[in-house]
Write a protein that holds these residues in place. Structure first.
Motif, PDB file in Angstrom:
ATOM      1  N   LYS A  52       3.496  -3.688   4.863  1.00  0.00           N
ATOM      2  CA  LYS A  52       3.307  -4.592   3.782  1.00  0.00           C
ATOM      3  C   LYS A  52       2.138  -3.856   2.738  1.00  0.00           C
ATOM      4  O   LYS A  52       2.195  -4.032   1.520  1.00  0.00           O
ATOM      5  N   ARG A  53       1.183  -3.260   3.277  1.00  0.00           N
ATOM      6  CA  ARG A  53      -0.033  -2.637   2.309  1.00  0.00           C
ATOM      7  C   ARG A  53       0.728  -1.459   1.648  1.00  0.00           C
ATOM      8  O   ARG A  53       0.715  -1.301   0.420  1.00  0.00           O
ATOM      9  N   ASN A  56       2.948  -3.268  -1.075  1.00  0.00           N
ATOM     10  CA  ASN A  56       2.193  -3.599  -2.213  1.00  0.00           C
ATOM     11  C   ASN A  56       1.514  -2.554  -2.955  1.00  0.00           C
ATOM     12  O   ASN A  56       1.744  -2.817  -4.396  1.00  0.00           O
ATOM     13  N   GLN A  57       1.142  -1.536  -2.724  1.00  0.00           N
ATOM     14  CA  GLN A  57       0.809  -0.401  -3.392  1.00  0.00           C
ATOM     15  C   GLN A  57       1.970   0.279  -4.196  1.00  0.00           C
ATOM     16  O   GLN A  57       1.948   0.738  -5.332  1.00  0.00           O
TER      17      GLN A  57
END
Length: 109
Positions: A52-53, A56-57
Motif C-alpha cells: 500500500k505504501r 500510494n507513492q
C-alpha cells in the motif's frame, strides 16, 4: 466466449517483493493506457502494508489518482482471481495445459 482475457505480467531475477512491484507498475501502466478504471490485486497479508505504501507513492509520482483505482481482495472475495491463477498455473505447467489457456491470454498486438 467467456467475455474476459487475462494479461500476464512477469519478471525474472528479482526478489519476491521487487518482482511484485515491477509487475504492479506494468499492470497499472497497461490499465492507464487501455482505459481500465479499476485493478483488483490479490491480497498478500505478509506484504500488504508495504504494498500500500509503494502504491500510494507510485500513484503520486505518476499522477494516476482519478485515472485508475485499485482494491486489494482475497481470493474468496473476487472469483476472477481464480481465473487468473488458473491461467498462470496452466502456462507454468506447459504442454497441453498451456495450449488450453491460450484463448484466455491477452497478448501484445
Amino acid at each position: 466466449r467467456l467475455g474476459f482475457k487475462v494479461r500476464i505480467f512477469s519478471e525474472d531475477g528479482k526478489p519476491d517483493f521487487d518482482l511484485r512491484k515491477v509487475c504492479l507498475i506494468r499492470a497499472f501502466e497497461f490499465a492507464t493506457q487501455n482505459g481500465i478504471e479499476q485493478v483488483v490485486i490479490e491480497t498478500d497479508e505478509s506484504i500488504l502494508l508495504l504494498e500500500k505504501r509503494f502504491l500510494n507513492q507510485l500513484f503520486k509520482e505518476r499522477e494516476w489518482s482519478g485515472i485508475v483505482g485499485y482494491d486489494h481482495k482475497a481470493k474468496h472475495e473476487e472469483p476472477l482471481i481464480w481465473v487468473s491463477d488458473a491461467v498462470v498455473w496452466c502456462v507454468g505447467r506447459g504442454g497441453d495445459w498451456s495450449k488450453l489457456a491460450e484463448p484466455l491470454i491477452l497478448r501484445n498486438a
